[in-house]
Design an enzyme around this catalytic site. Sequence first.
Site, mmCIF file in Angstrom:
data_model
loop_
_atom_site.group_PDB
_atom_site.id
_atom_site.type_symbol
_atom_site.label_atom_id
_atom_site.label_comp_id
_atom_site.label_asym_id
_atom_site.label_seq_id
_atom_site.Cartn_x
_atom_site.Cartn_y
_atom_site.Cartn_z
ATOM 1 N N GLU A 267 -5.382 -9.013 -2.815
ATOM 2 C CA GLU A 267 -5.855 -8.451 -4.085
ATOM 3 C C GLU A 267 -4.691 -7.962 -4.951
ATOM 4 O O GLU A 267 -3.797 -7.264 -4.479
ATOM 5 C CB GLU A 267 -6.801 -7.287 -3.809
ATOM 6 C CG GLU A 267 -7.309 -6.609 -5.083
ATOM 7 C CD GLU A 267 -7.930 -5.250 -4.820
ATOM 8 O OE1 GLU A 267 -7.919 -4.424 -5.744
ATOM 9 O OE2 GLU A 267 -8.381 -5.008 -3.680
ATOM 10 N N SER B 50 -8.600 -5.747 -9.777
ATOM 11 C CA SER B 50 -10.060 -5.660 -9.785
ATOM 12 C C SER B 50 -10.499 -5.433 -11.220
ATOM 13 O O SER B 50 -9.993 -4.514 -11.879
ATOM 14 C CB SER B 50 -10.557 -4.504 -8.905
ATOM 15 O OG SER B 50 -10.516 -4.848 -7.547
ATOM 16 N N ARG C 48 0.848 -1.191 0.000
ATOM 17 C CA ARG C 48 0.000 0.000 0.000
ATOM 18 C C ARG C 48 0.892 1.253 0.000
ATOM 19 O O ARG C 48 1.293 1.743 1.052
ATOM 20 C CB ARG C 48 -0.924 -0.009 1.222
ATOM 21 C CG ARG C 48 -2.124 0.924 1.107
ATOM 22 C CD ARG C 48 -2.974 0.841 2.377
ATOM 23 N NE ARG C 48 -3.538 -0.478 2.583
ATOM 24 C CZ ARG C 48 -4.698 -0.886 2.072
ATOM 25 N NH1 ARG C 48 -5.420 -0.075 1.316
ATOM 26 N NH2 ARG C 48 -5.148 -2.100 2.309
#
Length: 422
Positions: A347, A350, A275
């Site tokens: 993840e 997407s 992140r």
Amino acid sequence: MLDIKWIRENPSAFNDALQKRGLAPAAESLIALDETRRTLLQEVQEMQTHRNTLAKQIGEVKSKGGDAQALMEEASLLRSNLPDREENLKGVTEKLTQNLALLPNIPGPDVPFGKNEGDNVEVCMWGEKPLFSFTPKPHFEIGEALGLMSFEDAAKISGARFVVLKGALARLERALAAFMLDIHTQKYGYTEVSPPYLVKSAAMYGAGQLPKFSEEAFVTTNDYWLIPTAEVPLTNLVAGEILEEKDLPLRFVAYTPCFRSEAGAAGKDTRGMIRLHQFSKVELVSITTSEQSEVEHQRMLSAAQSILERLEIPYRTVILCTGDMGLCSQKTYDIEVWLPSQNTYREISSCSNFGDYAARRLNTRVRNADQKNSMVHTLNGSGLAVGRTLVAVLENYQQEDGSVRIPDVLKPYMGGEDRITT
């Protein structure tokens, strides 16, 4: 953005969709606001028509030498009242637009109902998880031990949530991006685009980033926005256009840096590359018709999945539930890659179908063979997040001696080297 006409005609379905998203009913208030707008619009149009009629009558009377005083006084009164009514119409229209802009998209019929990510549904799993004779290390320990990944150097320059990659790891990041672009352009027919990294507010709004996600993005002092994803400039390539049905689908791919403030992410993934404020990503965008959007969605998902399959890294794919989908999405698949150090999937992509939600903001339409226009459907997906793919390579291909094997498909991009060592 949702169509107010659809909301007027389907108030129960609209409220039901909001309820699935965890929101309160809003059809009644929106319809009432739209009714006010429509009433004001009719009044303004009638006043404008009457003004034009009076102007014509005054001209005719004067041309015949008659007395137009009464008509002129009526026209003067009309001119003094019209601006206030037009301003009222403008205010109500803006309020309605702002309210609609904050509403989420309608979930597709096959999207599972749920409150959060715990209610997402797994649709497939691929690959064998690697077995280690040692305790696998997290990527940041691997990179730092190699002397090729430094968060300290980045902090001196930029602060927290940045990284400096050097040598073979910098080359590996570049190799991954080049590999992804080659697959998407050569195997899946996407057109490579090198877009601007700074965009105007209108572009952010058109792609659904504003006003909802303004705190998540970086804005310059002269009102340019740093792109949070290449989806923003790629989708805006067709803003305001009427496309021919025979030319669709349009498929674009871009490799860009992405910038996100990570507002609200305090305490989450504070170590490592998961992140960051700046990260690189290969983004896929498709523009197509409503009839073909579901097929295109599945095709885009396959393109993204194929990258991990070629890299031989395990992953799973989930369909997001109604409570976990993004604002603009009507259906989203997340691809989650296996990270041995965390013993879980995270993840990495997407892939979302926005339906006509963004197209209405962008005012992008398609003209069919019968010369009839309708809104296009827009889709976007990560194919993949390059930094997180690098993380996955480091963790899944790590060796006990601290080196990292290079996946076979990346060796040509790494000068034939098969291992990263100190």
